[in-house]
Structures are given as structure tokens and as C-alpha cells.
Enzyme design. Structure first.
Site, short mmCIF file in Angstrom:
data_model
loop_
_atom_site.label_atom_id
_atom_site.label_comp_id
_atom_site.label_asym_id
_atom_site.label_seq_id
_atom_site.Cartn_x
_atom_site.Cartn_y
_atom_site.Cartn_z
N ARG A 21 14.11 184.12 100.13
CA ARG A 21 12.66 183.97 100.14
C ARG A 21 12.08 184.38 98.77
O ARG A 21 12.82 184.70 97.84
CB ARG A 21 12.05 184.82 101.25
CG ARG A 21 12.21 186.30 101.04
CD ARG A 21 11.59 187.09 102.19
NE ARG A 21 11.76 188.51 101.98
CZ ARG A 21 12.05 189.37 102.94
NH1 ARG A 21 12.24 188.95 104.18
NH2 ARG A 21 12.17 190.65 102.68
N ASP A 22 10.77 184.39 98.69
CA ASP A 22 10.13 184.76 97.43
C ASP A 22 10.13 186.28 97.30
O ASP A 22 9.13 186.93 97.53
CB ASP A 22 8.71 184.19 97.37
CG ASP A 22 7.90 184.54 98.61
OD1 ASP A 22 8.50 184.94 99.63
OD2 ASP A 22 6.67 184.44 98.55
N GLU A 23 11.28 186.80 96.95
CA GLU A 23 11.43 188.23 96.75
C GLU A 23 12.64 188.48 95.86
O GLU A 23 12.48 188.66 94.67
CB GLU A 23 11.56 188.96 98.10
CG GLU A 23 11.42 190.45 97.94
CD GLU A 23 10.85 191.14 99.16
OE1 GLU A 23 10.47 190.49 100.13
OE2 GLU A 23 10.80 192.38 99.13
N ASP A 48 17.71 192.47 97.55
CA ASP A 48 17.49 192.69 98.97
C ASP A 48 17.87 191.46 99.77
O ASP A 48 18.48 191.54 100.81
CB ASP A 48 16.01 193.04 99.23
CG ASP A 48 15.04 191.99 98.72
OD1 ASP A 48 15.39 191.27 97.76
OD2 ASP A 48 13.93 191.87 99.26
N GLU A 72 17.97 191.30 108.12
CA GLU A 72 17.00 192.31 107.69
C GLU A 72 16.50 193.13 108.87
O GLU A 72 16.40 194.36 108.80
CB GLU A 72 15.82 191.61 107.01
CG GLU A 72 14.71 192.53 106.59
CD GLU A 72 13.66 191.82 105.77
OE1 GLU A 72 13.49 190.61 105.99
OE2 GLU A 72 13.02 192.48 104.93
N ASP A 110 17.84 199.67 99.16
CA ASP A 110 18.85 198.85 99.81
C ASP A 110 20.22 199.15 99.22
O ASP A 110 21.20 199.37 99.95
CB ASP A 110 18.51 197.36 99.65
CG ASP A 110 17.14 197.00 100.23
OD1 ASP A 110 16.19 197.77 100.02
OD2 ASP A 110 17.02 195.95 100.88
N TRP A 148 14.50 205.25 98.39
CA TRP A 148 14.54 204.26 97.31
C TRP A 148 14.81 204.98 95.97
O TRP A 148 15.79 204.68 95.29
CB TRP A 148 13.25 203.45 97.31
CG TRP A 148 13.32 202.33 98.33
CD1 TRP A 148 13.51 201.01 98.05
CD2 TRP A 148 13.25 202.43 99.76
NE1 TRP A 148 13.58 200.29 99.23
CE2 TRP A 148 13.42 201.13 100.28
CE3 TRP A 148 13.09 203.49 100.65
CZ2 TRP A 148 13.42 200.86 101.65
CZ3 TRP A 148 13.08 203.23 102.02
CH2 TRP A 148 13.25 201.93 102.51
N HIS A 174 20.49 190.36 104.41
CA HIS A 174 20.04 191.62 103.85
C HIS A 174 21.16 192.61 104.10
O HIS A 174 21.47 192.90 105.26
CB HIS A 174 18.83 192.10 104.66
CG HIS A 174 17.54 192.14 103.92
ND1 HIS A 174 16.86 191.02 103.55
CD2 HIS A 174 16.78 193.20 103.51
CE1 HIS A 174 15.72 191.40 102.95
NE2 HIS A 174 15.67 192.72 102.91
C1 BGC Z 1 12.62 194.21 101.10
C2 BGC Z 1 13.52 195.37 101.28
C3 BGC Z 1 12.95 196.59 100.74
C4 BGC Z 1 11.63 196.82 101.40
C5 BGC Z 1 10.96 198.05 100.95
C6 BGC Z 1 11.30 194.50 101.70
O1 BGC Z 1 10.39 193.50 101.47
O2 BGC Z 1 13.16 193.03 101.55
O3 BGC Z 1 14.73 195.24 101.78
O4 BGC Z 1 13.75 197.68 100.64
O5 BGC Z 1 10.78 195.71 101.27
O6 BGC Z 1 9.84 198.25 101.61
#
Ligand code: BGC
Length: 869
Positions: free
Chosen positions: A466-468, A462, A744, A475, A532, A765
């Protein structure tokens, strides 16, 4: 040599590729399929081909009748593990003309069977501190004449190898992130040239990576896969006399020591103390440092080791700062002019012990780095100088998303070339380009390319900063058509789809992101969510349509069925999916910043629309892979879902119950409406766009579709108005605000230039960049009409005051291209169709025309207001 009298053949094989590999070394397919592109004069058609395989003796197929050239079945016996062969092809035209043999392509199999592995994981052992980096080494003797040496390398963690002090390959963060429990990739390296007679050393640098390090949200979770890092590798030396020696990771002869890199983490960054560098650690002799025997750790089932299907991550570009601003003595603010993903390389000279600190950010606020959007990913690298001369350093086991960097503790002035950004991502081949007369739109497209680069890092993520940094399924589901145009990402996404299938729950639930890691109450355990979860069906289809690989559909079929069958159960006999949590039109600009699911469009309308879409595509999938009964069953189900959608979400007059851009776009693009309601729906959608001042009002679900829906219902001018609007929210607002990647949120940067205070404010994003697919197919007018662009649809729909546009794409058949100019009521179009393909040209106000391979110029009278009629 060809004599002067002999003319060059009129046809030649331009490239021969193997499966979806960029470099077919160490491949996992025993019978890889072959694709070739042919260059020939207009009108030439392939009537047959001949494939030669040199396995130490050359065998050929003889002439095979047929026009096939894409993913043609492997001829002859399957490859054995480690077998290296050379493949070439020649083609014959229907007119009898033949090409020369193509230059041979070397193909080498990896370790195809679990029995090939004698190596077991070895590492520093239990109880090591988190984020530590380790050196592992093994000394060995080379006896005799080595004609070929291969290193098969993977890790529980991330690893880089050296042999006798020289780096092995350029792979970054290998072995990447897959669903480790099910599949762990190994890389194959040719290390022949690095060996020498007598004593040699194989050295491995090893860090936590995704296996043991922090991954996921809220600062991340540690040890998702295990608490012990380890390397698993097998170095095989093949001698001239036919004998083989194997140096494998395992209990014997390996030692481990902490590296001078005292910590490395994706989120925190990396710290390296060059004062304890011992450059000879991977050369024969006794290295300095606290070495102790390495340990056998956490076993690995060799049946889970897989060869990569896509390319590795590598540095693909170096970017110098466009400005360097001194802030205070020793501290500089660097602007690289482009938001990118990678790391900084330093070239520095200064006193021993000097600490240089690098901080990274995507944006500035008040002239300083704005790191708040990084959340729990501080992204700080530190380097302690050894002193005594020029030194060079780049972190190895971290990655940052940034445009700006703050360098502090720098000794002296910052000379040009002292700090360079090195861009890293999966090293896919670029295959698609787009430009048009509006520089803002061209820049928007460029931003999409950069966001793809930043987020295709072993897996489709995504965001990179960041912390993800997770493989969010929604996506990539919306972005895959764009991605497959821009880069050859089939191998990488195919591999990721296998992970998706592997991580699907027994009831068919697709995790929100793949690989799955625990992520708080909303995401764990995974729940089924539309848009998703639909990646299970729609993304394989996109790859089939764009790359022409039917096998992707075969391989993913069970996973796709499991998803649709689950949704069918959830929807029940009413065929409307109106239960449970949905993200809906995630990040609808009208939703409150703190609740991006609170979209104006009913989330269950979105869910049911997607149910219809996936069921319909599953029926097409079944048809394409020769399962007519399934095709009929899912086709009938899709019709029921469409009908249910209409009775629940469309009024008798053909209005959507959610009177929104997204609801109309879904209904139109997914063919959910009665024929008589299509045009009115388009009219209503155009009205909604105009009444919002041509601003976008869609989130992740509606954005990829809204311009397409307007186009399909004859509202092309409104589609352009939407594209060209530069007011918040809109695509061009982000460009006008200086964005160099896709954001994003539509308002990641607020109109006053400040950063959106929301918790989720990424500037990189790709999802909202899915509009690029419409730029390619409709603005430029280049689309696949049959899988793999075997038939190309050239249907430019000019508008918005654009005077020209062009796009090209390297399809499996060769390059497809279009360029148009529109002046004084005349549209001049030039298109190119590769050998083996055909085209349909559909110009405004003209009947469609069929064309064959070659370059074609066409002209149409198109008055400036044609689309308004
Ligand atoms: C992400 C996304 C993702 C979404 C889903 C976000 O935190 O960055 O792009 O699809 O959460 O809820």
C-alpha cells in the site's frame, strides 16, 4: 594435484567471507574483517591460522596463535581505492594437523575517498514531468587493451545501466533508499566483458524512485529529496599499459531523452509503450527519439557516497500461476498461490498497439481482486505491444505486493509461461530453516519467511503493497531476532541502523520510521515512542548476539545512548515514562479497528517496561565494548527503572495493574519482577491465556514475548495451546484462512472470508511473525548462548502433541542444527555443532551437558505429560 598416497587433510576451510558481503566487489571497508568456517573431525580445535593476501605479490601473516575465526582483523596494510586482492586462509589444529589453503576469495575496494569521484550528477534537467523515465547516454571510445573496467553507479532516483545494449548486472531499484541527505549508496559493476574496441555507449535508465517520486502515506509525498533526477556514475577503464580512462557523468557528452516507459511509480505502477522502443539506444550510432544534451543538476557531496554493506535487490525466484481463470474475453484472473513481492513478466504476441493491463492484489473478494487495502497505491502496470512477433516485458521501476493479478486486454489465450511472477527482494543468503510435525505450524513459519522476503527490500519495511512501505522502527525491532536467523541480513540492517542514527533528532528522538518522510500530524515531526525508538538499542544488540559483530555495537553506541538518555529525561526522577503519546501495544486485537493505539494494556506500562529493557541492554552493550563505567551507570539506572516499574505497575501481591497478556509477558521477559513474583505472574499469564480460550490478546509489543514468557515461567503447555489455537485471533487462524504471509491484523481476513474494512489491512507485515524466534529457540531448541553462536544452547521444549521438529542455521562458525523425535515417552535428539563452537544440551528432566563440535545423538526419557508437572 595430490598424489594418491597423500590423504585429504582432516581439516578444510569451507568458506571465507569478507565483512557481511555476499560478493566483496566495490566494498567500502579499507580493512575488512574476515570470517572462515572450518570443517574438521569431531574434537578438532583451531590452534592457529595463517592469512595470505595476494596484492600482486603474496604476503602472509605467518602462523598466528589463536582460535579466532569470526570477523578477524584485516592483516597488513589497508586496501587502497580500487585495489583488488586475493585472500586465503589456512588453519592449524591444536593437534598439529593443518588444512590446505582455502580457495582464494577476491576482494575489491570501491572508491574509498571523496577525491576518487570526478563525476557530478547529470540528468534531464529541471521541469520534467513527475513519474517520467529517462534515458541518458554517453558515447566514448575504447583505445587500447582494456584489462578491467568498473562502473561506479548511483543516482538521485533509481537507475539501471546498459553498455552497448547489454544490461549491467541484475540489481533492482538501485541505489535503494537510504537517508539520502547523509548517505547515498553506489554500486560497483565489473563491465570489462561488455566493452569493445572503438565506439562504445554507456546508457542509463533513470526514474524518480524514492528521491523524487511518491513515498509515504495518503498517496505519498513527492520530491522529498529534490525535484531533479540525475545519475552519478564513473566508468573507469584500466588498460594493459597501466593507463586509465574515465568516463564520468557530467556536463560533457551526455544526452537525455524520454524513455518509452512514460511513467513509473512505486504506488501507481508502470506504463511502457513498446512502439517507441529503440533497442539500439545504448549502442553506438544515432538513436531515435528526442535526445538533447543532458544537464548538470543538483550537486552531490562525494563525501556522502557510500559503498553498500548488504546485497542489492534482485529477482530471487520465478513463480508460475497455480490457476488462470478467464473472466471475460481477453481478461484473466491469475492466482500465484503465494502472496509475494515483485513484478509480472509478460511473454506476449499480438497486434501493434494492443494495450495489456496488469492489476495486482493480495486477496480476492467475491472472486475479484480486492484492491481497497492498497489505499493510494493503485498498482497498475500497462504495456502497449510493438507487434510483429513475440515480445517480453517486465516493469523496471516499480514493485507490487500480490498473490493475484488480473490481466486484461490480452491478445488470444494465455499460454503457460506467458505471465510469470518474479520475486524481488534484497538478495540475502538464506541461513535458517525450521519444520515440525504440525503442517500448520510449518506453514506459519513459511509465511514468516515470505513476509521477511517481501519486506526486506533495501530497507526493512512494514508492508510492501500500500502507500506506506516505510522503515518502521518498531516492526524491525520486534522482528530482528527472527530475521537474523532466517537470512544473513546483518549487512543490510547495519546500513539501515546508520541511517537511523543519522536521522535521530539532536535530542535523541528516533523517528517512527527511517528514512523519515513527512507523514501527517501524528508522525511529523517525529516524537519519541517506546517499542519503536528502542530499535536504536535493541536491534544492534540482536545483530551482535546473532552474528557476533561487536563493531555494530560500537558504531551504534552514541545513537543508543542518545535514545536512553532522552527517555531518562522524559521519565524524570520517578523513572516511569508516563508522559506523551505512545503507540503502546499497537494493534492489540481488543482495540477498536479505527484506533489501534487503544490497547487494553496501559501504553505507559509498555513504555516503562521498554525503558528498563533498553537501559539494561545499553549497560550490556557498554560492557561488551569495554566501557565499564557506562556499564555500571546504565546498569544502576536499569535497576531504578525496574523498581519504579514495580511500584507503579505491579501490586503488592504481584499482579500487574494491566491484567493482560502483554503486561505479564513484558514483565516476565524483561526481568522486571521480584523473584517471588515471577512464578505467580506466569500462572496469571497462563490463566489469562486459558480464559481467552487460548486466543492471543497481544499486539506488536506483547506478541513476540508471550510464548517466551510462558516458557520461562514453566507454562510450556499453555505456550503450545496459544501457538496451536486456530480460532480468531491466533497465528494459526491466519494459516487456516489460507494466509501465505503474516498479516498486519490478526483478522485482516474476517471469519466469513471478507476483507477487514479497516484502513490498515495489510496481508504482508512481518511483525506478528516474531513468534518464529520462539519456534527456533524453544520448539526446535536452537539458540545462541554466546554471540555468533560460538556457544549454542540446544534446549528443545517439546509439547503441543508435536512428535518431531528440526531447525538449522548457518552461523558464522558453520551450520548449527537440531532435530528431535518424541515418541512413547522417549525423546531422541540429534544436534550438530560446527568447528570452533561448543554447545550446551539441556533436555527435559536432565542435567545440562557440554558438547564439542560434531554430530551428537542424545536420548532422554520424557513422559508425554512432562511439562505439566
Ligand atoms: C505501519 C506499522 C507501524 C505502525 C505504527 C502502521 O501504519 O504499517 O506496521 O509500525 O503504523 O503505528
Amino acid at each position: 594435484m595430490r598424489s594418491r598416497a597423500e590423504a585429504e587433510p582432516a581439516v578444510r576451510v569451507d568458506r571465507l567471507t569478507v565483512e557481511h558481503h555476499r560478493e566483496p566487489l566495490g566494498i567500502g571497508e579499507a580493512a575488512p574483517r574476515l570470517t572462515w568456517a572450518t570443517v574438521a573431525g569431531a574434537g578438532w580445535t583451531q590452534g592457529g591460522y595463517e592469512i595470505a593476501v595476494d596484492r600482486g605479490g603474496r604476503t602472509t601473516t605467518g602462523w598466528v596463535e589463536g582460535g579466532e575465526s569470526v570477523l578477524v582483523a584485516w592483516p597488513g596494510a589497508p586496501l587502497r581505492s580500487r585495489e583488488r586482492v586475493e585472500v586465503s586462509v589456512r588453519v592449524r589444529g591444536k593437534d598439529g594437523s593443518t588444512s590446505d589453503w582455502s580457495a582464494p576469495t577476491a576482494v575489491e575496494a570501491g572508491l574509498l575517498s571523496p577525491e576518487d569521484w570526478t563525476a557530478v550528477p547529470v540528468g534531464p534537467g529541471p521541469g520534467t514531468p513527475p513519474d517520467g523515465v529517462w534515458l541518458l547516454r554517453r558515447e566514448f571510445d575504447v583505445r587500447g587493451d582494456v584489462v578491467a573496467a568498473r562502473l561506479y553507479l548511483t543516482a538521485h532516483g533509481v537507475a539501471e545501466a546498459e553498455v552497448n545494449g547489454a544490461a549491467v548486472g541484475e540489481d533492482v531499484l538501485a541505489p535503494g533508499w537510504t537517508s539520502y541527505v547523509h548517505r547515498l549508496q553506489y554500486a560497483t559493476h565489473d563491465v570489462t566483458a561488455l566493452l569493445r574496441p572503438g565506439a562504445n555507449v554507456l546508457g542509463i535508465r533513470l526514474a524518480d524512485g524514492w528521491y523524487r517520486g511518491l513515498v509515504g502515506f495518503d498517496g505519498g509525498t513527492r520530491e522529498v529529496y529534490g525535484d531533479r533526477v540525475a545519475v552519478l556514475c564513473q566508468l573507469e577503464l584500466h588498460h594493459a599499459d597501466g593507463t586509465t580512462a574515465v568516463v564520468a557523468s557530467g556536463p560533457d557528452g551526455w544526452s537525455a531523452a524520454p524513455a518509452p516507459t512514460s511513467s513509473a511509480s512505486f504506488y501507481a505502477g508502470e506504463r511502457h509503450d513498446a512502439r517507441s522502443d529503440d533497442r539500439s539506444w545504448s549502442t553506438p550510432g544515432t538513436p531515435t527519439g528526442s535526445w538533447r544534451p543532458a544537464r548538470d543538476v543538483s550537486p552531490r557531496d562525494p563525501g556522502t557516497l557510500v559503498a553498500p554493506e548488504g546485497p542489492p535487490v534482485r529477482c530471487t525466484q520465478e513463480v508460475e500461476p497455480v490457476s488462470v481463470t478467464p473472466l471475460e474475453p481477453g481478461t484473466f484472473l491469475l492466482d500465484f498461490g503465494q502472496n509475494l513481492v515483485g513484478r509480472l513478466r509478460l511473454r506476449v504476441q499480438g497486434p501493434r498497439g494492443t494495450l495489456v493491463r496488469l492489476r495486482h492484489a493480495e486477496v480476492l473478494q467475491d472472486g475479484r481482486l480486492c484492491t481497497r487495502p492498497l489505499r493510494g497505491a493503485p498498482s497498475v502496470d500497462e504495456y502497449v505491444l510493438a507487434g510483429g512477433g513475440p515480445e517480453q516485458w517486465e516493469p523496471r521501476f516499480t514493485l507490487h505486493g500480490f498473490r493475484y493479478a488480473e490481466v486484461s486486454g490480452w491478445p488470444g489465450g494465455l499460454a503457460p509461461g506467458a505471465v510469470t511472477a518474479r520475486v524481488q527482494h534484497t538478495d540475502m543468503e538464506r541461513t535458517g530453516w525450521f519444520e515440525c510435525s504440525d503442517p500448520l505450524v510449518t506453514r506459519l513459519h513459511e509465511n514468516v519467511v515470505w513476509s521477511m522476503r517481501g519486506n526486506f527490500v533495501h530497507l526493512p519495511t512494514d508492508c510492501p503493497q500500500r502507500d506506506e512501505r516505510l522503515g518502521w522502527t518498531g516492526d524491525i525491532q520486534v522482528f530482528a531476532p527472527t530475521a537474523a536467523f532466517l537470512y544473513d541480513c546483518t549487512g543490510m540492517l547495519r546500513s539501515w541502523l546508520r541511517d537511523l542514527a543519522a536521522e535521530q533528532l539532536p535530542d535523541g528522538t528516533v523517528p517512527w520510521y527511517v528514512p523519515y518522510v513527512p507523514g501527517g500530524p501524528i508522525w511529523s515531526p517525529p516524537r519519541p515512542g517506546a517499542v519503536w525508538g528502542d530499535a536504536a538499542v535493541l536491534t544492534p544488540w540482536d545483530l551482535f548476539e546473532r552474528a557476533g559483530d561487536r563493531q555494530v555495537l560500537v558504531d551504534q553506541y552514541d545513537s543508543a545512548c542518545a535514545w536512553v538518555d532522552l527517555v531518562t529525561r522524559l521519565a524524570g526522577p520517578g523513572r516511569v515514562w508516563d508522559q506523551g503519546f505512545q503507540l503502546g501495544d499497537w494493534l492489540d486485537p481488543a482495540a477498536p479497528p479505527e484506533d489501534p493505539t487503544a490497547s487494553v494494556t496501559d501504553p505507559h506500562l509498555v513504555a516503562t517496561a521498554y525503558f528498563a529493557r533498553s537501559t539494561d541492554h545499553l549497560a550490556r552493550t557498554a560492557e561488551a565494548i569495554g566501557r565499564p563505567e557506562d556499564a555500571a551507570r546504565y546498569g544502576a539506572l536499569a535497576a531504578e527503572v525496574r523498581a519504579a516499574f514495580r511500584s507503579r505497575y505491579v501490586t503488592a501481591e504481584g499482579r500487574m495493574t494491566s491484567d493482560t497478556q502483554t503486561a505479564h509477558a513484558l514483565a516476565i521477559c524483561f526481568d522486571l519482577l521480584l523473584p517471588e513474583h515471577r512464578e505467580p505472574a506466569g500462572t496469571r499469564l497462563a490463566h489469562l491465556v486459558r480464559s481467552s480460550g487460548n486466543r492471543i490478546a497481544t499486539g506488536f509489543a506483547g506478541t513476540p514475548l508471550v510464548t517466551e514468557a510462558l516458557t520461562r515461567t514453566g507454562q510450556v503447555p499453555t505456550a503450545y495451546d496459544l501457538l496451536l489455537c486456530a480460532e480468531l485471533p491466533s497465528w494459526l487462524y491466519t494459516v487456516r484462512q489460507g494466509g501465505t504471509t503474516i498479516w498486519e491484523r490478526w483478522d485482516s481476513l474476517l471469519p466469513d472470508g471478507s476483507v477487514n474494512p479497516g484502513d490498515m489491512t495489510s496481508f504482508n507485515h512481518y511483525a506478528l511473525g516474531a513468534v518464529a524466534d520462539w519456534l527456533h529457540r524453544t520448539v526446535a531448541g536452537l539458540a545462541p548462548a554466546e554471540p555468533g553462536y560460538r556457544r549454542v544452547l540446544f534446549q528443545p521444549q517439546p509439547g503441543g502433541g508435536l512428535t518431531w521438529a528440526r531447525a538449522r542455521h548457518r552461523s558464522p562458525y558453520g551450520e548449527v542444527a537440531i532435530e528431535w523425535h518424541w515418541t512413547d515417552g522417549r525423546l531422541d535428539v540429534e544436534v550438530e555443532v560446527p568447528t570452533g563452537a561448543t554447545g550446551t544440551v539441556q533436555l527435559p528432566l536432565q542435567a545440562p551437558r557440554e558438547i564439542g563440535p560434531g554430530r551428537h545423538r542424545l536420548t532422554a526419557d520424557v513422559p508425554p505429560d512432562w511439562a505439566d508437572r
